[in-house]
Structures are given as C-alpha cells and as structure tokens.
Design an enzyme around this catalytic site. Structure first.
Site, PDB file in Angstrom:
ATOM      1  N   ASP A   1       8.963 -84.066  92.619  1.00  0.00           N
ATOM      2  CA  ASP A   1       8.190 -82.823  92.600  1.00  0.00           C
ATOM      3  C   ASP A   1       8.860 -81.839  93.538  1.00  0.00           C
ATOM      4  O   ASP A   1       9.322 -82.234  94.619  1.00  0.00           O
ATOM      5  CB  ASP A   1       6.752 -83.105  93.074  1.00  0.00           C
ATOM      6  CG  ASP A   1       5.740 -82.267  92.311  1.00  0.00           C
ATOM      7  OD1 ASP A   1       6.111 -81.181  91.855  1.00  0.00           O
ATOM      8  OD2 ASP A   1       4.579 -82.715  92.183  1.00  0.00           O
TER       9      ASP A   1
ATOM     10  N   HIS B   1      10.802 -73.361  92.269  1.00  0.00           N
ATOM     11  CA  HIS B   1       9.650 -74.189  92.680  1.00  0.00           C
ATOM     12  C   HIS B   1       9.891 -75.665  92.399  1.00  0.00           C
ATOM     13  O   HIS B   1       9.230 -76.523  92.984  1.00  0.00           O
ATOM     14  CB  HIS B   1       8.392 -73.714  91.941  1.00  0.00           C
ATOM     15  CG  HIS B   1       7.928 -72.358  92.387  1.00  0.00           C
ATOM     16  ND1 HIS B   1       6.810 -72.171  93.160  1.00  0.00           N
ATOM     17  CD2 HIS B   1       8.464 -71.127  92.192  1.00  0.00           C
ATOM     18  CE1 HIS B   1       6.657 -70.876  93.414  1.00  0.00           C
ATOM     19  NE2 HIS B   1       7.646 -70.218  92.838  1.00  0.00           N
TER      20      HIS B   1
END
Ligand code: F6P
Length: 483
Positions: A390, A182
């Site tokens: 991110d 992720h």
C-alpha cells in the site's frame, strides 16, 4: 569522465536548471488535478484516501480542482462548467465509454495498478489502452490549459496522470508542475515489466517535482532513472534525465487528527453505533476497512483470522471481526475474481465456526461516511490493517487518531503499508504469514492498558508532526522553490 568533460557536463546541467527556473516565476494560484474528486457534499462516503485527503488539504487553502465527474458521456468526453464550494472551484470532465474502458479500466487499473503494487502477473497491457490513457491525459491537460495563467502551480495526483505534464508542456506550459504518487513505486525490475515503462518515465520527468510516500518508493524511481534512463544526480539529489532537471521528495500523506477524534466522539451517529454496540454485546471488536482490492490482502487476512480461531478456542464467542469492504473497480476482471473469492471464504469461515448466537466474521460490501466510520474505529479493540502493498494506507492513521488516548485500541499493521515507516509502535506483521497475524491478534487482545497508551502516544506524536497540512505545505513549498 575527465575533469574538463565533467566540468562541461556540470555547466550544461546548471544551464538547463537555470533555463527551467527562469521560465517559472513565483508561485501563483493552485490547480489540483486528480482522477477521482471527492463528493463535496457533506456525509458522502469517498472512494479511497486520495479524494478525502485532497479535499481536506484544499478546504482551507482553496484552489481549482479538476477531475473526472465519475460519469460516462454517451458521445465524446467533455469538460463541464465550474462549480464553487467554499474556497474550492471544482471542474469535472465526463469520459466517453472508450476513454473510460481504455484509460481507467484498462491502462490505469488493469496494467499500472497491479505493477505499482508488485503484482505484475495480474497486469493486462494493450497498446490501445495506453493510447487511451495518453488521450485522457491530453484531455485533462486541455481542461487545465483553459484556466492556466503563467504563475499558476499545478499539482497532479496519482498514477492516472503520469502523462499530464508532458501533455501540458506540449501545449506550451512553462509553469511549475508537480505530481504526488499515492501508490508505491516498485523496484526498477518490476516497473520495467510495463512495456511502455520508458515512455512513462520520460513523461514523468516533464514534472518539476515528483513526490513519493516513502523513501523506498523514491529510491526505486531514482534507481530506475540512474540505471535505465541514463540519468545523473545533481548535488541536493535533483535528477537530470531526458534533458530536464527533476526533483524528487518524500511526503508521507497525513490525517487531521483533531477532526478525526472529534468525529469519533460525536453523538450524531448514535443509531448506527447503537446497533453495532448492541449486536456485539460484550465481545471484543476487530475492525478492518478497505476498498475491495487484491492489494489490500483481504483473503490472506481472512485466513489469518481463521488460524487465530483455530488456535484460540477460548476466544470463540468473545471476539467479532468486522470487515467493511466497499466494492471497487468491479468491472475489472481481477476485482470480480477477488470478490467471489472473499464471499466464498467468509461463508466457509462462518460455516466452520459460527454458533447460534455468534457470527465470528461480519463481511459488509458497502461504504460508510466518515462520520460513522470514526466512531466505529474508536469502539474497536483492534484495527487490523494488513495490505500486501500500500502506498500509505490512511485507514491505519485514522484508526490511531480516532482512539481514546486513555483507553486506546491496538493497531496491527502490515510492514508493507507506507504507514509502517511512521507507525513503528504498531504491531507490525508480514501479511504473507498467517501465523504471525494470528499471534499479533492474540497479543493485541490482551495488551495491558499502559502498553496500549504508550504505543498510542508514540504514534500520535508522529501523526501530529506529519499532519495533512504539513504534507500539503511541504510539497507545495518544495514545488515553489527554485531548483
Ligand atoms: O488511493 C489510491 C487510489 O487509487 C486513488 O487514486 C483512487 O482515487 C482511490 O484509490 C480509489 O480508487 P478509484 O478511484 O479507482 O475508485
């Protein structure tokens, strides 16, 4: 390499691939493993996008979900009995204090997390922490092995479980094993600042499929394997390394757009929403929602908002910035430091600009359930999402999905969030440049409705195409496919 040598090498590789495939029969039940599991009770805030995404992805498909209970056991770590919620069977583990300190607080969050987010200077590595990380990966493998049937498929999530496949193979598992990362995967030179980078890469290659959020992440990993691990590429982009064939792919995690819009419009949250509406009055609302993490760029964002206020005196009293930042990993030193810094900065900015009837920056250190957050997104004029790095950033996607398509708010998005690869119709900014963010805020606050609608429609088309179920089905489809 000569032709005959090349031919022999290729034959060897085909042989490896054939043996791997033969050992893995058609896909059976699904076992998902992640460190954090979602509270499966309705209405509870979840920590980060992973748990919410996995929960939604499993809700209609069903399967066994194994993860940490969030509890620390007084003596040894232990595997708890299974619970059933709808189609999901949930099995959690308690960690001992040493496991928690070395695996979660230590190697995962003080060493791996900063490096994966390109912040090597913040990383704190110890061999003891890495040993604890391997020990807990082995514990997760024990929990999986208890329930594992020969046809089952195991889908691991995130940087906590880079060693799970290795531990499962040691226990004799020949199943199809996949992992989805992720977070970002950094450039090879950055990854190599982790002293045990070679062991980690070798362990990762025990998986059959490694999924990444973006092509940049996938390429960084491939580059590392080709240049530092003596790997080769097969036709179709599978990698051969450490005597195994491992496939990689890009699977951007998505959101459930219809559910989000329904939640955004639901009347159930009236009390909290009414308070927010009344308190901001006619002023425009800028909203940011992040775990309190240095990778999210909160200090830089506060400074950019300060710059905006300096340059736009006419906006004083006309705009409110709401930053929701639930504390996260607060027993890791760097997280304590960022919290103190933000408290100082928020106080300073409000002290400088606030009036008797106006607080320019509202900084809330708590989380809200999704049923409350989605209507807040819908109410906001601007979603300000500016992480320094991110993996994806699901807040950006949720903000877009929550908007009223006829009168949508504007997304200002960091070019270093994975979401920027898909949400190209957002106002993309470099989070290192406060002036650029300040200008984007100006532009967002006066953007004509037609332009807002066009940008929103373009982003919604992408979100519908790359939905959460598409993410799950594509990953699991590839994992089930023979190499
Ligand atoms: O989405 C990234 C992630 O690190 C997840 O792996 C994690 O569950 C979430 O953020 C929240 O972090 P934590 O579990 O450490 O509270």
């Amino acid at each position: 390499m000569e032709d005959s040598q090349f031919g022999r090498a290729l034959a060897d590789l085909r042989d490896i691939a054939a043996r791997q495939s033969a050992a893995q029969s058609e896909a059976g039940r699904l076992i998902v493993v992640s460190n954090r599991v979602a509270p499966i009770e309705e209405g509870q805030p979840t920590a980060g996008g992973l748990a919410a995404g996995v929960l939604d992805a499993l809700n209609d498909k069903g399967g066994l979900w194994i993860g940490w209970s969030g509890e620390i056991a007084s003596d040894a770590s232990r595997i708890l009995p299974e619970r059933q919620k709808g189609k999901i069977r949930l099995q959690t583990l308690d960690l001992s204090q040493a496991d928690y300190d070395e695996y979660y607080r230590g190697f995962a969050n003080a060493a791996l997390w900063p490096v994966l987010h390109y912040r090597s200077a913040l990383a704190r590595f110890t061999r003891a922490d890495y040993a604890g990380y391997q020990r807990v990966n082995a514990l997760f493998a024990d929990a999986v092995a208890q329930s594992l049937a020969p046809d089952d498929v195991v889908w691991a999530h995130d940087y906590h479980l880079l060693g799970l496949a290795d531990a499962l193979r040691e226990r004799g598992a020949a199943n199809r094993l996949g992992i989805f990362l992720h977070t970002p995967f950094p450039a090879a030179a950055v990854f190599m600042t982790i002293p045990v980078h070679a062991q980690l890469a070798r362990s990762l290659c025990q998986y059959d499929l490694i999924g990444f959020q973006t092509e940049t992440d996938r390429r960084s990993f491939e580059d590392y394997i080709l240049r530092e691990a003596d790997g080769h590429l097969l036709p179709g982009r599978a990698l051969v390394a450490y005597g195994r064939v491992v496939r990689t792919g890009v699977y951007p995690i998505g959101v459930q757009t219809d559910d989000i819009r329904r939640q955004a419009e639901a009347p159930a949250n009236c009390p909290q929403m009414a308070r927010l509406r009344t308190s901001i009055g006619a002023s425009k609302l800028i909203i940011s929602v992040d775990r309190l993490d240095y990778s999210k760029g909160l200090s830089e964002r506060f400074r950019a908002y300060e710059r905006f206020l300096e340059q736009n005196a006419d906006q004083h009293g006309a705009v409110t910035f709401l930053q929701i930042a639930p504390p996260s990993r607060s027993d890791v030193e760097t997280y304590r430091e960022i919290r103190l810094e933000l408290e100082r900065e928020a106080g300073r900015i409000n002290g400088r600009f606030a009036e008797l009837d106006w607080t320019p920056l509202r900084y809330l250190n708590k989380g809200f359930a999704r049923q409350v957050l989605m209507p807040m997104y819908a109410l906001a004029d601007v979603g300000l999402v500016t992480p320094m790095r991110d993996g994806m950033n699901l807040v950006a996607k949720e903000f877009v999905a929550a908007q009223d398509p006829l009168d949508p708010g504007v997304l200002v998005l960091s070019q270093f969030a994975g979401a920027a690869c898909e949400l190209k119709a957002a106002l993309l900014v470099n989070p290192h440049d406060p002036d650029e963010i300040a200008q984007a805020l100006e532009q967002a606050l006066v953007m004509p409705r037609d332009e807002r609608r066009d940008r929103h429609a373009e982003m919604m088309a992408v979100l519908r195409r790359n939905s959460l179920s598409a993410w799950r089905d594509r990953f699991l489809g590839d994992l089930a496919r023979r190499a």
